[in-house]
Design a protein around this motif. Structure first.
Motif, PDB file in Angstrom:
ATOM      1  N   SER A 286      -1.680  -7.105   0.364  1.00  0.00           N
ATOM      2  CA  SER A 286      -1.785  -6.631  -1.171  1.00  0.00           C
ATOM      3  C   SER A 286      -3.157  -7.151  -1.734  1.00  0.00           C
ATOM      4  O   SER A 286      -3.759  -8.020  -1.222  1.00  0.00           O
ATOM      5  CB  SER A 286      -0.544  -7.585  -1.776  1.00  0.00           C
ATOM      6  OG  SER A 286      -0.625  -8.797  -1.826  1.00  0.00           O
TER       7      SER A 286
ATOM      8  N   THR B 263      -2.157  -2.594  -5.026  1.00  0.00           N
ATOM      9  CA  THR B 263      -1.706  -1.840  -3.760  1.00  0.00           C
ATOM     10  C   THR B 263      -1.163  -2.727  -2.992  1.00  0.00           C
ATOM     11  O   THR B 263      -1.603  -4.160  -2.799  1.00  0.00           O
ATOM     12  CB  THR B 263      -3.232  -1.708  -3.183  1.00  0.00           C
ATOM     13  OG1 THR B 263      -3.909  -0.747  -3.991  1.00  0.00           O
ATOM     14  CG2 THR B 263      -2.894  -0.918  -1.741  1.00  0.00           C
TER      15      THR B 263
ATOM     16  N   GLU C 213       1.880   2.146   2.498  1.00  0.00           N
ATOM     17  CA  GLU C 213       1.156   1.757   1.595  1.00  0.00           C
ATOM     18  C   GLU C 213       1.617   2.305   0.177  1.00  0.00           C
ATOM     19  O   GLU C 213       1.541   3.597   0.062  1.00  0.00           O
ATOM     20  CB  GLU C 213      -0.259   2.019   1.669  1.00  0.00           C
ATOM     21  CG  GLU C 213      -1.230   1.421   0.534  1.00  0.00           C
ATOM     22  CD  GLU C 213      -2.793   2.098   0.818  1.00  0.00           C
ATOM     23  OE1 GLU C 213      -3.396   1.275   1.293  1.00  0.00           O
ATOM     24  OE2 GLU C 213      -2.849   3.104   0.261  1.00  0.00           O
TER      25      GLU C 213
ATOM     26  N   THR D 238       0.570  -3.139   1.088  1.00  0.00           N
ATOM     27  CA  THR D 238       0.870  -2.268   2.410  1.00  0.00           C
ATOM     28  C   THR D 238       1.972  -3.236   3.092  1.00  0.00           C
ATOM     29  O   THR D 238       1.817  -4.473   3.449  1.00  0.00           O
ATOM     30  CB  THR D 238      -0.581  -2.426   3.217  1.00  0.00           C
ATOM     31  OG1 THR D 238      -1.508  -1.738   2.529  1.00  0.00           O
ATOM     32  CG2 THR D 238      -0.047  -1.584   4.568  1.00  0.00           C
TER      33      THR D 238
ATOM     34  N   LYS E 267       0.677   2.356  -4.208  1.00  0.00           N
ATOM     35  CA  LYS E 267      -0.100   1.751  -5.062  1.00  0.00           C
ATOM     36  C   LYS E 267       0.590   2.089  -6.430  1.00  0.00           C
ATOM     37  O   LYS E 267       1.346   2.978  -6.901  1.00  0.00           O
ATOM     38  CB  LYS E 267      -1.442   2.983  -5.254  1.00  0.00           C
ATOM     39  CG  LYS E 267      -2.320   2.378  -4.170  1.00  0.00           C
ATOM     40  CD  LYS E 267      -3.517   3.262  -4.056  1.00  0.00           C
ATOM     41  CE  LYS E 267      -4.465   3.078  -2.897  1.00  0.00           C
ATOM     42  NZ  LYS E 267      -5.811   3.370  -3.072  1.00  0.00           N
TER      43      LYS E 267
END
Length: 104
Positions: A27, A39, A98, A41, A100
């Protein structure tokens, strides 16, 4: 010193990693003027953003499920905004595992 590893041990380790669903988790975030761009992941992880505890439990092509400071999990679709706990979250994109999102 050279160590020899048996083929059986290598195969066993590879099988264990495959069965465990090995995934990358990470992150990052950047904040400015009361808004944070985050973000993440990989799902099933807890992160802290500006002293706020977040738990991203699932990431799908449609969005993510998140809890804030122990709140009930909330599913937010890509392009949608929702109030979760004391913050407002907008999911801006999902690509694979991922996600966002913006946090205010």
């Amino acid at each position: 010193m050279v160590r020899r590893v048996s083929l059986a041990a290598v195969v066993a380790l590879g099988g264990t990693l495959l069965l465990s669903g090995c995934q990358t988790v990470s992150s990052s975030y950047a904040c400015s003027n009361g808004e944070c761009h985050v973000t993440v992941t990989g799902s099933d992880q807890s992160i802290e953003v500006n002293d706020i505890d977040l738990t991203v439990s699932t990431i799908t092509a449609q969005g993510m499920t998140i809890s804030v400071e122990g709140s009930s999990p909330t599913t937010i679709a890509v392009g949608r905004r929702a109030r979760v706990g004391a913050v407002e979250i907008t999911v801006t994109s999902v690509k694979g595992d991922e996600v966002k999102f913006d946090l205010r």
